[in-house]
Scaffold this motif. Structure first.
Motif, mmCIF file in Angstrom:
data_model
loop_
_atom_site.group_PDB
_atom_site.id
_atom_site.type_symbol
_atom_site.label_atom_id
_atom_site.label_comp_id
_atom_site.label_asym_id
_atom_site.label_seq_id
_atom_site.Cartn_x
_atom_site.Cartn_y
_atom_site.Cartn_z
ATOM 1 N N TRP A 1 0.828 -1.203 0.000
ATOM 2 C CA TRP A 1 0.000 0.000 0.000
ATOM 3 C C TRP A 1 0.867 1.260 0.000
ATOM 4 N N GLN A 2 1.916 1.260 0.783
ATOM 5 C CA GLN A 2 2.799 2.429 0.835
ATOM 6 C C GLN A 2 3.429 2.699 -0.529
ATOM 7 N N GLU A 3 3.786 1.642 -1.240
ATOM 8 C CA GLU A 3 4.329 1.811 -2.593
ATOM 9 C C GLU A 3 3.263 2.382 -3.531
ATOM 10 N N THR A 4 2.041 1.863 -3.413
ATOM 11 C CA THR A 4 0.938 2.367 -4.241
ATOM 12 C C THR A 4 0.667 3.833 -3.945
ATOM 13 N N SER A 5 0.586 4.167 -2.661
ATOM 14 C CA SER A 5 0.303 5.536 -2.243
ATOM 15 C C SER A 5 1.371 6.504 -2.738
ATOM 16 N N ALA A 6 2.635 6.092 -2.667
ATOM 17 C CA ALA A 6 3.729 6.958 -3.117
ATOM 18 C C ALA A 6 3.707 7.140 -4.634
ATOM 19 N N SER B 1 -7.722 11.696 -2.783
ATOM 20 C CA SER B 1 -6.523 11.214 -3.470
ATOM 21 C C SER B 1 -5.872 10.129 -2.626
ATOM 22 N N PHE B 2 -4.843 9.486 -3.178
ATOM 23 C CA PHE B 2 -4.119 8.483 -2.408
ATOM 24 C C PHE B 2 -3.434 9.119 -1.199
ATOM 25 N N THR B 3 -2.981 10.356 -1.347
ATOM 26 C CA THR B 3 -2.401 11.072 -0.206
ATOM 27 C C THR B 3 -3.451 11.322 0.855
ATOM 28 N N ARG C 1 -3.157 11.365 -7.437
ATOM 29 C CA ARG C 1 -4.276 10.888 -8.254
ATOM 30 C C ARG C 1 -5.503 10.611 -7.376
ATOM 31 N N ILE C 2 -6.679 10.724 -7.994
ATOM 32 C CA ILE C 2 -7.908 10.401 -7.284
ATOM 33 C C ILE C 2 -7.949 8.908 -6.992
ATOM 34 N N ALA C 3 -8.219 8.560 -5.755
ATOM 35 C CA ALA C 3 -8.291 7.160 -5.343
ATOM 36 C C ALA C 3 -9.733 6.698 -5.171
ATOM 37 N N VAL C 4 -10.527 7.493 -4.460
ATOM 38 C CA VAL C 4 -11.905 7.120 -4.142
ATOM 39 C C VAL C 4 -12.845 8.272 -4.448
ATOM 40 N N LEU D 1 -9.098 -4.421 -3.083
ATOM 41 C CA LEU D 1 -7.706 -4.839 -3.241
ATOM 42 C C LEU D 1 -7.024 -4.227 -4.475
ATOM 43 N N PRO D 2 -7.679 -4.159 -5.646
ATOM 44 C CA PRO D 2 -7.040 -3.473 -6.781
ATOM 45 C C PRO D 2 -6.737 -2.011 -6.495
ATOM 46 N N LEU D 3 -7.592 -1.358 -5.701
ATOM 47 C CA LEU D 3 -7.344 0.031 -5.316
ATOM 48 C C LEU D 3 -6.081 0.155 -4.468
ATOM 49 N N LEU D 4 -5.994 -0.650 -3.411
ATOM 50 C CA LEU D 4 -4.918 -0.488 -2.437
ATOM 51 C C LEU D 4 -3.593 -1.106 -2.878
ATOM 52 N N LEU D 5 -3.664 -2.158 -3.701
ATOM 53 C CA LEU D 5 -2.430 -2.839 -4.103
ATOM 54 C C LEU D 5 -1.956 -2.467 -5.507
ATOM 55 N N HIS D 6 -2.879 -1.917 -6.329
ATOM 56 C CA HIS D 6 -2.513 -1.615 -7.720
ATOM 57 C C HIS D 6 -2.852 -0.192 -8.149
ATOM 58 N N GLY D 7 -3.477 0.574 -7.279
ATOM 59 C CA GLY D 7 -3.780 1.956 -7.632
ATOM 60 C C GLY D 7 -4.933 2.120 -8.603
ATOM 61 N N ILE D 8 -5.853 1.145 -8.673
ATOM 62 C CA ILE D 8 -7.019 1.250 -9.553
ATOM 63 C C ILE D 8 -8.080 2.089 -8.836
#
Length: 413
Positions: free
Chosen positions: A6-11, A27-29, A16-19, A147-154
């Motif tokens: 998740w930290q890698e995805t967030s960085a 955003s992911f931030t 970018r918009i996450a949710v 899971l695609p959101l948190l692990l892959h940035g979808i």
């Protein structure tokens, strides 16, 4: 492992918009900031509520190395097992005995393997958001959306209700989306006319059998291919139909996902082997096989040309438009009312193929009337859990039949 990913995805996608949920977006931030505000916990985390609440609860569990249990909003928090298998990171609930749900245990590696497999098989990309019309806390929604959101940035665009107008407005907000849904939703959206010309990059159907009639109608009238997806709570994704044209057989479940091996067990059921199979059940039954990378499904079928062909399902749970419930839960509620002396609950085929089954309750009243019992049940059961068909004082011989036998005899009655 999950939190570091998740930290890698967030960085990587920080700005970018996450949710997207309602009129708000994060955003992911922003998600990282929301997580920082969550206190440390040393107990299992219940992930419930809206999309943002579920996402931050999952991250809290990962950060604090506590098991996460996704739970439907408003659902009663179940009594959790006193201990978990070593390495448990995630919990799912399946119908248990006497109406009490039981847990299925997963390691971090197992749920990550499921997400990675789905992202690869469906070609999900961070430029195309997932539209969340299904529950984020059910196994299908969790693996396909959270899971695609948190692990892959979808990115994830969550809608409060899957009504056609709401979905049409969400579609209009993007140049393209991926939609995992159930057949009853695709049928409602098709009838409402919102799929014609819709900017949908990938349409996935799971949770219940997809009829050829619906699949062909959507393809011919809207130019949209519905891709049949098959999986199970105990092992995640199993197979996927990647073809560009409608299937010739409704039994066709597609080919096994990369890294998933399926063979027909001596019982006639599908035996699945993969790295996403759960650690095990809280309380396994004699006929069940789950663990050590293997899961014996309740579905009977065959394999033709590398594709899984479903013949029948032996699952006891009742499938109501893609949502499954154990009959024992409803039976327990009926008996707890004090109005029923005996109760048997089973599913019968629905005239609407996208609805799959309808719930039938066979009861022997102890006191009161059937109307009083129905009213009492509305205070205990969710609307979709309520029996649609009721029988009182049936032939005594019916009480000795199994649920499968009752189901077969139901149309004649």
């Amino acid at each position: 492992m999950l939190f570091s990913r998740w930290q890698e995805t967030s960085a990587r996608f920080r700005d970018r918009i996450a949710v997207i949920e309602g009129t708000e977006s994060w955003s992911f931030t922003d998600l990282a900031v929301c997580l920082a505000e969550k206190p440390l916990t040393n107990a299992p985390v219940i992930a419930s509520g809206g999309a943002l609440e579920i996402v931050t609860a999952v991250l809290q569990g990962w950060r604090d190395q506590q098991p996460v249990l996704p739970l439907e909003k408003g659902a009663a928090i179940p009594e959790l097992p006193a201990s978990f298998p070593e390495g448990t990171t995630h919990l799912k609930l399946t119908p248990g005995i006497a109406g009490k749900p039981r847990a299925v245990f997963f390691s971090a590696e197992q749920i990550a393997a499921d997400a990675d497999r789905l992202v690869a098989a469906m070609g999900l990309r961070h430029e195309i958001p997932n539209l969340a019309a299904i529950s984020l806390t059910h196994s299908y929604g969790y693996s396909s959306l959270i899971l695609p959101l948190l692990l892959h940035g979808i990115p994830l665009h969550a809608v409060e209700v899957p009504f056609p107008k709401v979905i049409a407005d969400a579609l209009a907000a993007h140049d393209g989306v991926v939609i995992p849904a159930v057949p009853s939703m695709w049928k409602a959206w098709h009838r409402a006319g919102i799929l014609r010309g819709a900017k949908i990059d990938l349409a996935v159907s799971a949770g219940a059998p997809l009829s050829l009639e619906l699949e062909r109608a959507v393809f011919v009238e809207c130019g949209l291919k519905l891709h049949n997806f098959y999986g199970a709570s105990e092992c995640g994704g199993i197979s996927f139909d990647t073809s560009d044209a409608p299937r010739e057989s409704a039994a066709n479940l597609g080919a096994p996902l990369l890294g998933v091996t399926v063979r027909v067990h001596e019982s006639g059921r599908f035996l699945v082997e993969s790295s996403s199979v759960a650690l095990g059940y809280e309380a396994a039954r004699e006929s069940e096989l789950l663990g050590d990378g293997e899961f014996l499904t309740q579905d009977f079928g065959r394999i033709e040309g590398g594709r899984l062909m479903l013949e029948s399902s032996g699952a006891e749970s009742i499938n109501v438009a893609g949502r499954k419930i154990g009959p024992a839960k409803i039976e327990a509620a009926l008996l707890a009312s004090g109005l029923a002396e005996r109760a048997r609950v089973f599913g019968v085929p629905s005239h609407d193929p996208e609805r799959v089954e309808e719930i039938t309750a066979m009861v022997e009243l102890k006191s009161g009337t059937l109307d009083q019992l129905r009213k009492r049940m509305t205070e205990t059961l969710a609307g979709w859990e309520m029996p649609r068909h009721w029988e009182t004082a049936p032939d005594e011989s019916l009480w000795t039949l199994s649920r499968a036998e009752l189901k077969k005899r139901a149309p004649a009655r």
